[in-house]
Write a protein that holds these residues in place. Structure first.
Motif, short mmCIF file in Angstrom:
data_model
loop_
_atom_site.label_atom_id
_atom_site.label_comp_id
_atom_site.label_asym_id
_atom_site.label_seq_id
_atom_site.Cartn_x
_atom_site.Cartn_y
_atom_site.Cartn_z
N SER A 1 -104.79 79.79 -90.61
CA SER A 1 -104.46 78.89 -91.71
C SER A 1 -103.24 78.04 -91.38
O SER A 1 -102.79 77.27 -92.22
CB SER A 1 -104.20 79.71 -92.97
N GLY A 2 -102.69 78.20 -90.19
CA GLY A 2 -101.59 77.34 -89.77
C GLY A 2 -100.22 77.74 -90.27
O GLY A 2 -99.26 77.01 -90.12
N GLN A 3 -100.10 78.94 -90.85
CA GLN A 3 -98.79 79.36 -91.34
C GLN A 3 -97.86 79.79 -90.21
O GLN A 3 -96.65 79.76 -90.36
CB GLN A 3 -98.95 80.55 -92.29
N THR A 4 -98.43 80.24 -89.11
CA THR A 4 -97.62 80.70 -87.98
C THR A 4 -98.05 79.94 -86.72
O THR A 4 -98.83 80.46 -85.94
CB THR A 4 -97.78 82.21 -87.77
N PRO A 5 -97.51 78.73 -86.54
CA PRO A 5 -97.98 77.89 -85.43
C PRO A 5 -97.58 78.41 -84.04
O PRO A 5 -98.20 78.02 -83.05
CB PRO A 5 -97.32 76.54 -85.70
N VAL A 6 -96.53 79.24 -83.96
CA VAL A 6 -96.13 79.81 -82.67
C VAL A 6 -95.97 81.32 -82.86
O VAL A 6 -95.28 81.76 -83.78
CB VAL A 6 -94.80 79.22 -82.16
N VAL A 7 -96.63 82.11 -82.00
CA VAL A 7 -96.59 83.55 -82.17
C VAL A 7 -96.24 84.25 -80.85
O VAL A 7 -96.88 84.01 -79.82
CB VAL A 7 -97.95 84.08 -82.67
N ILE A 8 -95.21 85.08 -80.91
CA ILE A 8 -94.84 85.88 -79.74
C ILE A 8 -95.51 87.24 -79.87
O ILE A 8 -95.23 87.98 -80.81
CB ILE A 8 -93.31 86.02 -79.64
N ASP A 9 -96.42 87.54 -78.96
CA ASP A 9 -97.22 88.76 -79.09
C ASP A 9 -97.86 89.10 -77.73
O ASP A 9 -97.76 88.32 -76.78
CB ASP A 9 -98.32 88.54 -80.14
#
Lengths: 284, 373
Positions: free
Chosen positions: B248-256
């Motif tokens: 949904s575009g709430q977290t455009p960058v994710v460290i995982d």
């Protein structure tokens, strides 16, 4: 003998309630207190000592500030709303709708409430998007909703209706005759509030505020659903101590933290009981 | 998401389950002969070979797993494949729970039919609880590298990956290094999968940031100050990323982990995954059998399946690196097409020892509140 049994009969009706208290209040409390003084299956003060740790103290402080802020805001706004309701007709539409709405909203917490706020003010929330598109402002900022400020706002949402519910009876207890008596003796509105209504209502107001404080202090589900980074308040720090896969073996610290919370709530509730005693003297 | 928390539900369900268990209070079902034998079997041979193991497992008919999210390392498909192949029903409890929750559940539900049969754990939780595991050697045990298994098979690494940065190319510019994330274009957009004092993935994210900023496996302070800078720049997004927040575009960058990030590409074509150059932090998960498993034969069959070529390639299908990858490559049984899709890793990978993990955890629990206070 027979008389004594007869005297015991009404008490028997309370047995289920005492059973309930024992299982859901007494046993857990004893377990927490005992658990807080144990480490590695041996009696120890290490967890109690850990309560003085910087992180724990700061978290306790945050918890108190959050509860106090939301209680004060909730108490003031709730009292104003309750007053507005009381001045209306006792069986009027306003009163009926406000009280029933408050009854529902005061219990509206947890994941649903957190989600409602995320959907409204979150990164792609309705209001945030509207602010971005129509006014060109960024309401989301760097995620204040998911920190202490956000918690204060969200908690206030259920504090105001709770205040209305607990404060309304005190306002109802005010008699029109008192005002009439004061006026016929020549008192101004200010004097009536300063010398009669104010002192009468103050203990009830403060007592309700304490109840709100305790309510916010112990709230968990809303915060857990909203805050996933860090543990700004005590209930979340307890969660961390129980489930962390990084820092292990902290389950007894969780007991100590819970004990910390029990102490604060006991103090608050004692003050509440004292104030309640004062209030009930007037409202009898 | 897996290693972060849904504690409300968890606490409630554990309480409810334990109360329920206490209330029923019936004696545990009598073990059938083959089940007792299965509980102590350390290899399929002990039971008379694979066919006997399959038969015993099918007699039990069920397998309890916990904390296996469908989108994590392809577990959704793995569960279906196992279920179809052996006609055994899998009860998957609390998919979003954390490693410690698995151990807690095993302790709370001990002696009941609902206790988890197998574990899939992060390093520190696994190594702290080895006394709860039943040693077992799968048929392919010898082809698992020495460093990735206990000599008796008490635990065996199942799959692993590298810390990565996933990002939506439609929303943010290309990420080439961690320092890029401090720029103004990433304001309020960078999410870390979980709280690093709680969740293994987030913890490794801090380690990665540390190594990228002159730290080492022994010193993660630079990682914490990187996130402090990120927060100060207003770029750190305090939201737990999930497939839903990503799509949904709430977290455009994710460290995982790269495998969880990579799994998103299938659903969101503009999603890209990089393992930052010179900061490859690896991590493997630990697979083990619950010593008190209510379905000991099914638990052992599950291990056989996970470490078979089929099971290992299924992990690969979810973007995770199967532990037997090298041996399978040599045998030609590795799915090369899937393997070539894994994000490229440059430089020597860093894997933390138990001791280093402990030191880092200590530092984090004292200092992380500066970042997320």
């Amino acid at each position: 003998m027979g008389r004594r049994i007869r005297r015991l009969v009404p008490v028997l009706g309370l047995v289920p309630f005492f059973g309930y208290l024992t299982i859901f209040l007494l046993i857990p409390t004893v377990a927490v207190v005992v658990g807080a003084f144990v480490e590695n299956d041996r009696a120890s003060l290490s967890n109690i000592r850990a309560l003085g740790d910087g992180v724990v103290m700061r978290t306790l402080w945050h918890s108190i500030v959050l509860s106090a802020e939301s209680a004060v805001i909730g108490a003031v706004l709730g009292a104003v709303l309750a007053y507005a309701v009381v001045t209306g007709r006792p069986d009027g539409l306003l009163r009926r709708s406000v009280t029933s709405a408050c009854g529902v909203l005061a219990q509206f917490g947890g994941v649903t409430l957190a989600f409602a706020f995320i959907a409204t003010l979150g990164f792609s929330g309705v209001v945030t998007e509207a602010g971005r598109d129509l006014l060109g402002i960024d309401l989301f900022g760097n995620g204040w909703l998911f920190g202490l400020n956000g918690l204060t706002l969200v908690y206030t949402y259920f504090q105001i209706p709770l205040m209305v519910i607990v404060f309304l009876p005190s306002l109802d207890g005010m008699r029109v005759q008192w005002r009439e008596a004061a006026e016929s003796l020549g008192a101004s509105t200010w004097q009536f509030w300063r010398y009669i209504a104010g002192p009468l209502l103050l203990p009830a107001f403060l007592g309700s505020m304490l109840l709100l404080f305790a309510n916010a202090f112990a709230a968990y589900a809303t915060a857990a659903a909203l805050v996933s980074q860090g543990s700004p308040i005590l209930p979340l720090l307890i969660r961390n101590a129980l489930t962390s896969e990084i820092v292990l073996g902290q389950s007894h610290l969780a007991f100590a933290l819970a004990l910390d919370m029990i102490v604060v709530v006991v103090i608050v509730m004692t003050l509440y009981a004292l104030l309640l005693r004062r209030t009930s003297r007037w409202l009898r | 998401m897996k290693r972060s928390i849904r504690t409300t539900a968890l606490i409630i369900s554990i309480t409810a389950i334990s109360l329920g268990a206490a209330a029923c209070g019936g004696p545990p079902d009598k073990d059938s002969g083959s089940t007792t034998k299965a509980a102590t079997a350390t290899s399929a041979k002990d039971l008379g070979g694979m066919d006997a193991l399959v038969k015993a497992a099918q007699k039990e008919g069920q397998l309890n797993v916990i904390a296996l999210p469908p989108t994590w390392a392809n577990y959704g498909k793995i569960i279906d494949a196992f279920s179809d192949k052996y006609d055994i029903k899998i009860n998957s409890a609390q998919p979003d729970a954390a490693s410690q929750d698995e151990i807690n559940a095993a302790n709370t539900l001990k002696g009941t039919k609902r206790a988890p049969d197998v574990f899939d754990l992060g390093q520190s939780v696994a190594l702290a609880n080895t006394s709860m595991f039943a040693p077992y050697k799968v048929a392919t045990f010898d082809s698992i590298p020495e460093d990735f298994k206990d000599a008796d098979g008490t635990w065996v690494n199942d799959y692993g990956g590298f810390m990565s940065v996933g990002f939506d190319t439609k929303k943010v510019p290309e990420v080439t290094s961690l320092d890029d994330l401090l720029g103004a274009k990433y304001k309020g957009k960078v999410a870390l999968n979980g709280d690093p004092t709680q969740a293994g993935a987030a913890f490794s994210g801090v380690v990665m940031a540390s190594i990228a900023n002159g730290g080492s496996a022994d010193d993660i302070a630079p990682g914490v100050s990187f996130f402090e800078k990120l927060k100060k720049a207003g770029n750190f997004l305090p939201v737990d990323p999930t497939p839903a927040t990503i799509e949904s575009g709430q977290t455009p960058v994710v460290i995982d982990w790269d495998y969880t990030n990579a799994a998103e590409t299938a659903k969101l074509p503009s999603w890209k995954v990089v393992v930052p150059e010179g900061a490859a932090v690896g991590g493997y998960y630990y697979q083990a059998i619950n010593k008190d498993a209510p379905h000991p034969a099914a638990a052992r069959l599950w291990q056989e399946f996970l470490y078979s070529d089929e099971g290992q390639n299924l992990y690969l299908g979810g973007g995770a690196r199967p532990v037997r990858a090298d041996a399978m490559k040599a045998d030609g049984t590795l799915d090369e097409e899937l393997y070539s899709k894994l994000p490229a890793v440059q430089g020597d990978p860093v894997l933390l020892t138990e001791e280093q993990t402990k030191t880092a955890a200590d530092y984090l629990s004292k200092n992380w509140s500066k970042v997320a206070g």
